[in-house]
Design a protein around this motif. Structure first.
Motif, PDB file in Angstrom:
ATOM      1  N   ASN A 146      60.336  52.667  49.033  1.00  0.00           N
ATOM      2  CA  ASN A 146      59.320  51.863  49.711  1.00  0.00           C
ATOM      3  C   ASN A 146      59.429  51.973  51.231  1.00  0.00           C
ATOM      4  N   GLU A 147      60.658  52.081  51.719  1.00  0.00           N
ATOM      5  CA  GLU A 147      60.838  52.275  53.165  1.00  0.00           C
ATOM      6  C   GLU A 147      60.249  53.607  53.612  1.00  0.00           C
ATOM      7  N   LEU A 149      57.754  55.139  52.195  1.00  0.00           N
ATOM      8  CA  LEU A 149      56.297  55.013  52.137  1.00  0.00           C
ATOM      9  C   LEU A 149      55.748  54.352  53.403  1.00  0.00           C
ATOM     10  N   GLN A 150      56.470  53.389  53.907  1.00  0.00           N
ATOM     11  CA  GLN A 150      56.007  52.658  55.085  1.00  0.00           C
ATOM     12  C   GLN A 150      56.178  53.453  56.374  1.00  0.00           C
ATOM     13  N   ASN A 151      57.186  54.311  56.415  1.00  0.00           N
ATOM     14  CA  ASN A 151      57.533  54.994  57.668  1.00  0.00           C
ATOM     15  C   ASN A 151      57.194  56.476  57.685  1.00  0.00           C
ATOM     16  N   SER A 154      50.958  59.831  56.089  1.00  0.00           N
ATOM     17  CA  SER A 154      50.246  59.935  54.811  1.00  0.00           C
ATOM     18  C   SER A 154      50.042  61.383  54.367  1.00  0.00           C
ATOM     19  N   ALA A 176      53.825  52.452  43.352  1.00  0.00           N
ATOM     20  CA  ALA A 176      53.816  52.604  44.810  1.00  0.00           C
ATOM     21  C   ALA A 176      52.721  53.563  45.250  1.00  0.00           C
ATOM     22  N   LYS A 179      49.438  51.713  45.085  1.00  0.00           N
ATOM     23  CA  LYS A 179      49.337  50.724  46.159  1.00  0.00           C
ATOM     24  C   LYS A 179      49.038  51.363  47.510  1.00  0.00           C
ATOM     25  N   CYS A 180      49.671  52.502  47.786  1.00  0.00           N
ATOM     26  CA  CYS A 180      49.509  53.161  49.090  1.00  0.00           C
ATOM     27  C   CYS A 180      48.361  54.158  49.119  1.00  0.00           C
TER      28      CYS A 180
END
Length: 299
Positions: A146-147, A149-151, A154, A176, A179-180
């Motif tokens: 998840n980290e 995915l956030q950083n 895309s 995930a 969601k993203c």
């Protein structure tokens, strides 16, 4: 347990599998051992004299010493005294080493026999803990994923590098991705990833232990392989149940070479397998690779 039930005889199923794994493991270990021995078993340091560089046809045909018979007779003689016996063994070893050296080599300076420790390249060994994954391992993997995915941009791919032998093991990755808003592609066994037989996997495992100190028990590796094979079999069954798609990506219009056409066919099969693997986890995969959850993992 499910594999045992399907096999019909629990005791026989696991007994036969253990025997087959043990046989493959022995053969795989022998292959790595022979490779290691050939690399480091003996180092011979020598010098060549100018007068012996010229080739001698007679010596090439019979590369023996004049006193071979005498040394051979000495090696065959026996003596009850332990000290004399050890000296004869040393003399016998010296004969073997001497016979291995070509005749044009003189001034033999050093023969070094390496210890068994020299067969291992790594200075450390990793400890395999079978149940560590259940002691916070999966949670840590989810957190790291998840980290990322956030950083991560895309347009940069992110890999969920779990073993993924069951659909339930990659459900969180698909959640995930949904969601993203990221498309999904499976690097699956037998499609984009080449199938490798169990014996070769065991050989690589032993070789990796020699090189890096990381080792997976043969039983755990064989069990994972069995689960992967079952997963692929289930996915192939899902593919066969899929309706014929009118949006096939195969373009057979000229000028398409045979190689290009076969590549398109392979990619179409991979795309179907991606959909099947997502379906087993309770997701529907769209044509562009995006996923939408519509149920639960089937196993």
């Amino acid at each position: 347990k499910r594999q045992a039930i399907e096999a019909g005889d629990t005791v026989r199923f696991f007994k036969d599998r253990r025997a087959a794994v043990a046989e493959d493991f022995i053969l795989a270990t022998e292959e790595v051992h022979l490779q290691a021995v050939s690399e480091v078993i003996c180092r011979v340091h020598f010098n060549l004299t100018d007068q012996n560089i010229e080739k001698n046809d007679h010596d090439d045909e019979l590369p023996y010493h004049d006193n071979d018979k005498e040394e051979s007779n000495n090696a065959k003689s026996t003596n009850n005294n332990a000290t004399n016996h050890r000296e004869e063994e040393e003399d016998s070893n010296e004969i073997i080493i001497t016979q291995m050296v070509p005749n044009n080599i003189t001034n033999l300076t050093k023969v070094e026999l390496l210890s068994a420790r020299d067969l291992i390249k790594t200075p450390h060994v990793d400890i395999f803990v079978p149940h560590a994954i259940f002691n916070g391992g999966l949670e840590r993997a989810d957190q790291t994923f998840n980290e990322l995915l956030q950083n991560t941009s895309s347009n940069q791919p992110i890999i969920w590098g779990n073993t993924n032998t069951r659909p339930s093991e990659y459900v969180n990755a698909l959640k995930a991705a949904e969601k993203c808003g990221r498309p999904v592609k499976f690097i699956s066994w037998g499609t984009r990833l080449k199938r490798v037989p169990r014996r070769e996997l065991l050989r690589r495992n032993v070789a990796r232990f020699r090189n890096s100190g990381r080792y997976i028990p043969a039983g755990a590796l064989a069990a994972s392989l069995g689960r992967v094979q079952k997963l692929v079999k289930q996915a192939q069954a899902e593919v066969e149940r899929m309706p014929l798609s009118s949006s096939s990506s195969i373009d057979a219009s000229p000028p398409v070479t045979t190689t290009e056409f076969l590549a398109q066919v392979a990619e179409e099969e991979n795309r179907k397998m991606d959909k099947a693997l997502a379906s087993l986890a309770g997701f529907r995969m769209l044509e562009n690779g995006f996923v939408v959850q519509n149920g639960d993992a089937k196993f």
